[in-house]
Structure formats: C-alpha cells, structure tokens
Motif scaffolding. Structure first.
Motif, PDB file in Angstrom:
ATOM      1  N   LEU A  20       0.663  -0.857  -0.302  1.00 60.45           N
ATOM      2  CA  LEU A  20       0.386  -0.390   0.334  1.00 60.45           C
ATOM      3  C   LEU A  20       0.500   0.931  -0.362  1.00 60.45           C
ATOM      4  CD1 LEU A  20      -2.859  -1.070   2.469  1.00 60.45           C
ATOM      5  CD2 LEU A  20      -2.348  -1.573   0.321  1.00 60.45           C
ATOM      6  N   SER A  21       0.549   1.960  -0.497  1.00 59.77           N
ATOM      7  CA  SER A  21       1.182   3.766  -1.149  1.00 59.77           C
ATOM      8  C   SER A  21       0.260   4.851  -0.180  1.00 59.77           C
ATOM      9  CB  SER A  21       1.949   3.672  -1.740  1.00 59.77           C
ATOM     10  OG  SER A  21       2.682   2.676  -1.669  1.00 59.77           O
ATOM     11  N   CYS A  22       0.635   5.734   0.118  1.00 63.75           N
ATOM     12  CA  CYS A  22      -0.143   6.743   0.507  1.00 63.75           C
ATOM     13  C   CYS A  22       0.539   8.088   0.623  1.00 63.75           C
ATOM     14  CB  CYS A  22      -0.609   6.877   2.235  1.00 63.75           C
ATOM     15  SG  CYS A  22      -1.459   8.397   2.590  1.00 63.75           S
ATOM     16  N   ALA A  23      -0.200   8.607  -0.398  1.00 64.91           N
ATOM     17  CA  ALA A  23       0.409  10.174  -0.975  1.00 64.91           C
ATOM     18  C   ALA A  23       0.032  11.108   0.349  1.00 64.91           C
ATOM     19  CB  ALA A  23       0.469  10.230  -2.235  1.00 64.91           C
ATOM     20  N   ALA A  24       0.527  12.296   0.508  1.00 63.50           N
ATOM     21  CA  ALA A  24       0.246  13.694   0.942  1.00 63.50           C
ATOM     22  C   ALA A  24       0.950  14.514   0.253  1.00 63.50           C
ATOM     23  CB  ALA A  24       1.032  13.425   1.965  1.00 63.50           C
ATOM     24  N   SER A  25      -0.468  15.333   0.065  1.00 64.84           N
ATOM     25  CA  SER A  25      -0.169  16.983  -0.528  1.00 64.84           C
ATOM     26  C   SER A  25       0.122  17.843   0.706  1.00 64.84           C
ATOM     27  CB  SER A  25      -1.431  17.249  -1.198  1.00 64.84           C
ATOM     28  OG  SER A  25      -2.849  16.863  -0.326  1.00 64.84           O
ATOM     29  N   VAL A  26       1.618  17.363   0.794  1.00 58.18           N
ATOM     30  CA  VAL A  26       1.889  19.102   1.819  1.00 58.18           C
ATOM     31  C   VAL A  26       2.946  18.393   1.851  1.00 58.18           C
ATOM     32  CG1 VAL A  26       2.128  17.046   3.339  1.00 58.18           C
ATOM     33  CG2 VAL A  26       1.536  19.530   4.480  1.00 58.18           C
ATOM     34  N   ARG A  27       3.685  20.307   1.579  1.00 56.40           N
ATOM     35  CA  ARG A  27       4.717  20.569   1.485  1.00 56.40           C
ATOM     36  C   ARG A  27       5.866  20.018   3.257  1.00 56.40           C
ATOM     37  NH1 ARG A  27       5.442  26.704   0.482  1.00 56.40           N
ATOM     38  NH2 ARG A  27       7.351  26.268   0.124  1.00 56.40           N
ATOM     39  N   ASP A  73       8.575   7.705   2.759  1.00 55.42           N
ATOM     40  CA  ASP A  73       9.859   8.510   1.870  1.00 55.42           C
ATOM     41  C   ASP A  73       9.699   9.976   1.929  1.00 55.42           C
ATOM     42  OD1 ASP A  73      11.415   9.842  -0.132  1.00 55.42           O
ATOM     43  OD2 ASP A  73      11.374   7.958  -2.037  1.00 55.42           O
ATOM     44  N   ASN A  74      10.143  10.839   3.348  1.00 51.87           N
ATOM     45  CA  ASN A  74      10.061  12.559   3.390  1.00 51.87           C
ATOM     46  C   ASN A  74      10.284  13.257   2.303  1.00 51.87           C
ATOM     47  OD1 ASN A  74       9.131  11.524   5.450  1.00 51.87           O
ATOM     48  ND2 ASN A  74      11.421  12.102   6.824  1.00 51.87           N
ATOM     49  N   VAL A  75      10.720  12.811   0.609  1.00 58.52           N
ATOM     50  CA  VAL A  75      10.992  13.372  -0.684  1.00 58.52           C
ATOM     51  C   VAL A  75       9.561  13.261  -1.958  1.00 58.52           C
ATOM     52  CG1 VAL A  75      12.200  13.629  -2.486  1.00 58.52           C
ATOM     53  CG2 VAL A  75      13.907  12.943  -0.574  1.00 58.52           C
ATOM     54  N   LYS A  76       9.698  11.600  -1.581  1.00 55.88           N
ATOM     55  CA  LYS A  76       8.551  11.914  -2.293  1.00 55.88           C
ATOM     56  C   LYS A  76       6.882  11.798  -1.826  1.00 55.88           C
ATOM     57  CE  LYS A  76      10.176   8.338  -5.252  1.00 55.88           C
ATOM     58  NZ  LYS A  76      10.443   6.640  -5.268  1.00 55.88           N
ATOM     59  N   ASN A  77       7.103  12.084  -0.371  1.00 58.31           N
ATOM     60  CA  ASN A  77       5.975  12.730  -0.045  1.00 58.31           C
ATOM     61  C   ASN A  77       4.888  11.276   0.533  1.00 58.31           C
ATOM     62  OD1 ASN A  77       7.307  14.702   0.831  1.00 58.31           O
ATOM     63  ND2 ASN A  77       4.970  16.589   0.274  1.00 58.31           N
TER      64      ASN A  77
END
Length: 125
Positions: A20-27, A73-77
């Motif tokens: 599972l992946s979870c993408a976050a839209s936050v800077r 992955d804090n680069v890919k958020n």
C-alpha cells in the motif's frame, strides 16, 4: 490542510503480498508522524502500524508484527505498508493517517489529525 490518498489495495490469495502507498499533499510531510489503520466489516477501526516523522521509530500491532513493514520517503511525501504472508483476517479497508508535529508513533485513533479515504484489501482463496 493535508490530503492523503491511498493506493495499492486489491484482492490477493492467502500467503500473498501487497504494498500500500499513501501520498500526502503537503510541503512539510517530514513534520508528520504517519500511521496505518484498518477496519473490517462490523468491527472497530484498529491500529496496524506507525512510523515517526523521521522514520527512525516504527511500531506494529501484534497481529501483523513480522509480516508487515511500514516505511516512508520524505522526498516523495509517501508512506508505504508492505504486507506479506497475508491472511483472510487481514481483509479490511486500510486507512492512512497523519499526526501533526515532529512526534513519535501513536496507536490512538484520536491522536491523528488527517485521514485518507481508505483502500480495500481482500484476502481470500
């Protein structure tokens, strides 16, 4: 405001794997601790795994320990949940959650500030 989008769910046979992946839209993604929870039909939502803001600390529910791995992955958020040796009792909707602040892992639902919409995982033969 943080938007979380899970992906990677689906159907798998017992013993199989999913990621599972979870993408976050936050800077400022690196400022959030992250968690995965799940909810099976007729049951309460439960903690599955969590990871601190830095990725240095992780924690797992006893039911998934040794089978699931959380990473970020804090680069890919993005935060991931690798699920191996899946069992029918792992069938549930899996939710990603974010906890604001450079804090550690929490297993408590009410300590998370933002939630995704969930992704269905079905384990059956």
């Amino acid at each position: 405001q943080v938007h979380l989008a899970e992906s990677g769910g689906g159907w798998v046979q017992p013993g199989g794997s999913l990621r599972l992946s979870c993408a976050a839209s936050v800077r400022t993604f690196r400022s959030y601790a992250m968690g995965w929870f799940r909810q099976a039909p007729g049951k309460e939502r439960e903690f599955v795994a969590g990871i601190s803001w830095s990725g240095g600390s992780t924690y797992y529910a006893d039911s998934v320990k040794g089978r699931f791995t959380i990473s970020r992955d804090n680069v890919k958020n993005t935060v991931y949940l690798q699920m191996n040796s899946l069992k029918p009792e792992d069938t549930a909707v899996y939710y990603c959650a974010a906890r604001q602040g450079r804090v550690g892992v929490s297993t408590a639902i009410d300590e998370y500030d933002y939630w995704g919409q969930g992704t269905q995982v079905t384990v059956s033969s």
